[in-house]
Scaffold this motif. Structure first.
Motif, PDB file in Angstrom:
ATOM      1  N   SER A 170       0.847  -1.191   0.000  1.00 59.30           N
ATOM      2  CA  SER A 170       0.000   0.000   0.000  1.00 59.30           C
ATOM      3  C   SER A 170       0.883   1.241   0.000  1.00 59.30           C
ATOM      4  O   SER A 170       1.925   1.266   0.662  1.00 59.30           O
ATOM      5  N   SER A 209      -2.426   3.670  -3.926  1.00 60.71           N
ATOM      6  CA  SER A 209      -2.478   2.381  -4.615  1.00 60.71           C
ATOM      7  C   SER A 209      -2.277   1.253  -3.616  1.00 60.71           C
ATOM      8  O   SER A 209      -1.666   1.446  -2.562  1.00 60.71           O
ATOM      9  N   GLN A 224      -2.120  -3.411  -3.516  1.00 61.13           N
ATOM     10  CA  GLN A 224      -2.181  -4.677  -4.242  1.00 61.13           C
ATOM     11  C   GLN A 224      -2.129  -5.830  -3.253  1.00 61.13           C
ATOM     12  O   GLN A 224      -1.391  -5.785  -2.268  1.00 61.13           O
ATOM     13  N   GLN A 267      -5.994  -5.221  -7.174  1.00 59.53           N
ATOM     14  CA  GLN A 267      -5.350  -3.915  -7.112  1.00 59.53           C
ATOM     15  C   GLN A 267      -6.386  -2.813  -6.955  1.00 59.53           C
ATOM     16  O   GLN A 267      -7.504  -2.923  -7.453  1.00 59.53           O
ATOM     17  N   THR A 268      -5.981  -1.764  -6.255  1.00 65.31           N
ATOM     18  CA  THR A 268      -6.800  -0.563  -6.102  1.00 65.31           C
ATOM     19  C   THR A 268      -5.907   0.635  -6.378  1.00 65.31           C
ATOM     20  O   THR A 268      -4.803   0.721  -5.842  1.00 65.31           O
ATOM     21  N   LYS A 269      -6.387   1.550  -7.217  1.00 64.51           N
ATOM     22  CA  LYS A 269      -5.573   2.703  -7.592  1.00 64.51           C
ATOM     23  C   LYS A 269      -6.423   3.963  -7.630  1.00 64.51           C
ATOM     24  O   LYS A 269      -7.532   3.959  -8.168  1.00 64.51           O
ATOM     25  N   TYR A 280     -11.615   5.624  -7.243  1.00 64.73           N
ATOM     26  CA  TYR A 280     -10.633   4.549  -7.289  1.00 64.73           C
ATOM     27  C   TYR A 280     -11.027   3.512  -8.339  1.00 64.73           C
ATOM     28  O   TYR A 280     -12.206   3.180  -8.491  1.00 64.73           O
ATOM     29  N   THR A 323     -10.438  -0.407  -9.548  1.00 62.41           N
ATOM     30  CA  THR A 323     -10.049  -1.699  -8.974  1.00 62.41           C
ATOM     31  C   THR A 323      -9.886  -2.737 -10.082  1.00 62.41           C
ATOM     32  O   THR A 323     -10.512  -2.657 -11.140  1.00 62.41           O
TER      33      THR A 323
END
Length: 226
Positions: free
Chosen positions: A104, A113, A115, A129-131, A137, A139
């Motif tokens: 993170s 971000s 993962q 993943q989140t960005k 955001y 995903t």
């Protein structure tokens, strides 16, 4: 390099002044003023250097150590980077080896971000993943795209290992890619119910997460400070 420069400044300007006993009444000008300015800037630079820390945990099942988990933290200015690596070996009907790696990045208290990767017996079972993007955001879960309608995520489950939460706070699950409620059940102990019906207890000592009790439908394990 910085310690060497400090030593050189001390030998060049400060020590001679001390030996001559002129420092208390010294008119700070010329080279000595320059040295003082450099030392002040160096102190500021040292304060801005990255702060790194690794916290080690043991994973226990029925009182027996079955794995380990390391949490690496790096703070530099307004940025916080977290990396968690765990490996657990357990035996049910057959042997199971689970390896999880999570990362993170936060900037100014906002998740930028994250993962989550999980392998079971050498096979990838989870890659999520989140960005942060302009509208919220984005995903990705096993190749499928999605989104979280939230301008800012201030805390996720990884961050719970670093800070004690507030009662009724919400934290983001990088695995489930949704928000979960935090409920305080006793002093410094919090419960989080997961969407799959399982739940965890987070316990804190002096503001640091010292134990996590993971209650799964098939097993119960504890993550404890090593």
């Amino acid at each position: 390099m910085i310690p060497a420069l400090i030593i050189w400044l001390f030998k060049k300007y400060i020590r001679p002044a001390l030996q001559n006993k002129t420092l208390p009444t010294l008119n700070i000008s010329g080279p000595l003023r320059w040295a003082a300015m450099v030392l002040a800037l160096l102190c500021l630079a040292v304060g801005a250097l990255a702060q790194e820390q690794t916290v080690k945990y043991n994973v226990l099942h029925s009182g027996k150590v079955v794995g380990h988990m390391n949490l690496y933290q790096k703070r530099q200015g307004d940025e916080l980077y977290l990396k968690m690596i765990s490996e657990v070996k357990m035996r049910f009907i057959f042997s199971v080896k689970v390896e999880i790696q999570e990362e993170s990045t936060f900037n100014n208290g906002k998740l930028m971000s994250s993962q989550v990767c999980r392998n079971v017996n050498g096979k990838e079972k989870c890659n999520r993943q989140t960005k942060a993007v302009a509208t919220g955001y984005q995903t990705i879960a096993e190749g499928k795209c999605g989104k979280v309608e939230q301008k800012q995520i201030a805390a996720n489950l990884m961050l719970l290992y670093c800070h004690e939460p507030n009662d009724q706070a919400q934290v983001y699950s990088d695995n489930f890619q949704q928000f979960l409620q935090v409920k305080q059940v006793s002093p410094h102990v919090y419960r989080i119910d997961l969407p799959d019906g399982n739940y965890n207890f987070y316990s804190y000592t002096n503001g640091v997460c010292s134990k996590v009790d993971i209650h799964h439908s098939l097993y119960t394990i504890q993550i404890q400070l090593a």
